[in-house]
Write a protein that holds these residues in place. Structure first.
Motif, short mmCIF file in Angstrom:
data_model
loop_
_atom_site.label_atom_id
_atom_site.label_comp_id
_atom_site.label_asym_id
_atom_site.label_seq_id
_atom_site.Cartn_x
_atom_site.Cartn_y
_atom_site.Cartn_z
N SER A 99 96.24 17.80 42.57
CA SER A 99 95.66 19.13 42.42
C SER A 99 96.69 20.21 42.76
O SER A 99 96.77 21.25 42.08
N SER A 100 97.50 19.97 43.79
CA SER A 100 98.54 20.94 44.15
C SER A 100 99.59 21.04 43.05
O SER A 100 99.99 22.13 42.66
N LEU A 101 100.03 19.89 42.54
CA LEU A 101 101.03 19.88 41.47
C LEU A 101 100.51 20.61 40.24
O LEU A 101 101.24 21.34 39.57
N SER A 102 99.22 20.41 39.95
CA SER A 102 98.62 21.09 38.81
C SER A 102 98.65 22.60 39.00
O SER A 102 98.94 23.35 38.05
N ARG A 103 98.35 23.07 40.22
CA ARG A 103 98.38 24.51 40.48
C ARG A 103 99.80 25.07 40.33
O ARG A 103 99.99 26.16 39.80
N TYR A 104 100.80 24.32 40.80
CA TYR A 104 102.18 24.78 40.66
C TYR A 104 102.56 24.90 39.18
O TYR A 104 103.18 25.87 38.76
N LEU A 105 102.18 23.91 38.38
CA LEU A 105 102.54 23.91 36.96
C LEU A 105 101.83 25.03 36.20
O LEU A 105 102.36 25.52 35.21
N ARG A 106 100.63 25.41 36.66
CA ARG A 106 99.90 26.51 36.00
C ARG A 106 100.30 27.88 36.55
O ARG A 106 99.78 28.89 36.08
N GLY A 107 101.20 27.91 37.55
CA GLY A 107 101.61 29.18 38.11
C GLY A 107 100.58 29.82 39.02
O GLY A 107 100.63 31.02 39.28
N GLN A 108 99.64 29.03 39.54
CA GLN A 108 98.58 29.57 40.39
C GLN A 108 98.98 29.61 41.86
O GLN A 108 98.32 30.29 42.65
N SER A 109 99.99 28.86 42.24
CA SER A 109 100.49 28.90 43.61
C SER A 109 101.95 28.47 43.62
O SER A 109 102.46 27.97 42.60
N LEU A 110 102.59 28.66 44.77
CA LEU A 110 104.02 28.37 44.90
C LEU A 110 104.24 27.14 45.78
O LEU A 110 103.60 27.00 46.81
N PRO A 111 105.18 26.27 45.38
CA PRO A 111 105.51 25.15 46.26
C PRO A 111 106.37 25.63 47.43
O PRO A 111 106.94 26.72 47.39
N ASP A 112 106.46 24.81 48.47
CA ASP A 112 107.39 25.17 49.53
C ASP A 112 108.81 24.75 49.13
O ASP A 112 109.00 24.05 48.14
#
Length: 246
Positions: A21-34
């Motif tokens: 779910s986190s990886l999906s948000r990063y790929l959609r530009g909805q959140s930033l990875p550390d």
């Protein structure tokens, strides 16, 4: 970088300390990875680590912009050398906003994609140190690497019938359809590649993996192209094959 790897989110989850779910948000530009995750992700898909400092800098800028938009008043943290605040009575200029945050996120994501496509180094064991000539004048010398064909369908791995063959294309920028197929290969066939591209047509295999990487190979005296998703994945992660000349 994700397209270059050709891994599903489930497979990527097994290689990175992040949930699907986190990886999906990063790929959609909805959140930033550390920063740690960004570096690990980058090292998975390419070995040109000189690009990582630039990506980390962009991540820091996007993180600051996000924090500034969320802070009361939406002010940017002051840095050494920053411009002085406007005199009393004058409206503040260039006040960060949520729109600017989205733009910062988009810019960081775009550069990550571009860096992965242009600096990605394919994982192949080079069979020649000097490479071979044959590129256009002024271009990088071509390489010489052996790649092994991979078929995602287990039932086809020991059958050399047409139904189990994998197509070799004439043009990697044209749809991967029968009209573009000029050669055939089977699981475990060894082909000789001299260069690769990272921005061809995206090909999805029977297991759901996908990649836009393509390798130029020689077969039957002709030049053809094999999709990166159709070769062994352990050979798609560490290589010195150059970009194909335009």
């Amino acid at each position: 970088m994700h397209g270059e790897l050709g891994l599903s989110l489930k497979e990527l989850e097994g290689r990175l300390p992040a949930s699907r779910s986190s990886l999906s948000r990063y790929l959609r530009g909805q959140s930033l990875p550390d920063e740690r995750l960004l570096i690990q992700w980058g090292k998975l898909s390419f070995t040109a680590e000189d690009r990582l400092p630039e990506l980390v800098t962009l991540l820091h800028r996007a993180t600051e912009a996000e924090a500034a938009a969320a802070a009361p008043g939406g002010t940017v943290p002051e840095r050494p050398g920053a411009a002085a605040p406007p005199p009393p009575g004058e409206p503040p200029r260039d006040r960060p906003s949520r729109r600017r945050t989205r733009l910062a996120l988009a810019a960081a994501g775009t550069v990550v994609v571009i860096a992965g496509a242009t600096a990605g180094v394919i994982a192949l064991q080079s069979s020649g140190d000097d490479g071979s000539s044959g590129g256009a004048a002024g271009s990088s010398p071509l390489g010489d690497a052996r790649i092994t064909v991979y078929n995602a369908e287990q039932s086809c791995r020991h059958k050399r019938v047409r139904e189990c063959s994998l197509g070799l294309a004439e043009d990697p920028y044209v749809a991967y359809r029968p009209s573009n197929i000029v050669g055939r290969a089977w699981h475990d066939d060894v082909l000789h590649a001299d260069c690769r591209i990272a921005n061809g047509v995206t090909v999805t295999d029977e297991a759901g993996g996908h990649s836009s990487m393509w390798f130029r190979v020689s077969k039957d005296g002709k030049r053809m192209w094999v999709p990166g998703i159709r070769i062994r994945q352990d050979q798609v992660q560490y290589s010195t094959l150059p970009n194909c000349p335009d």
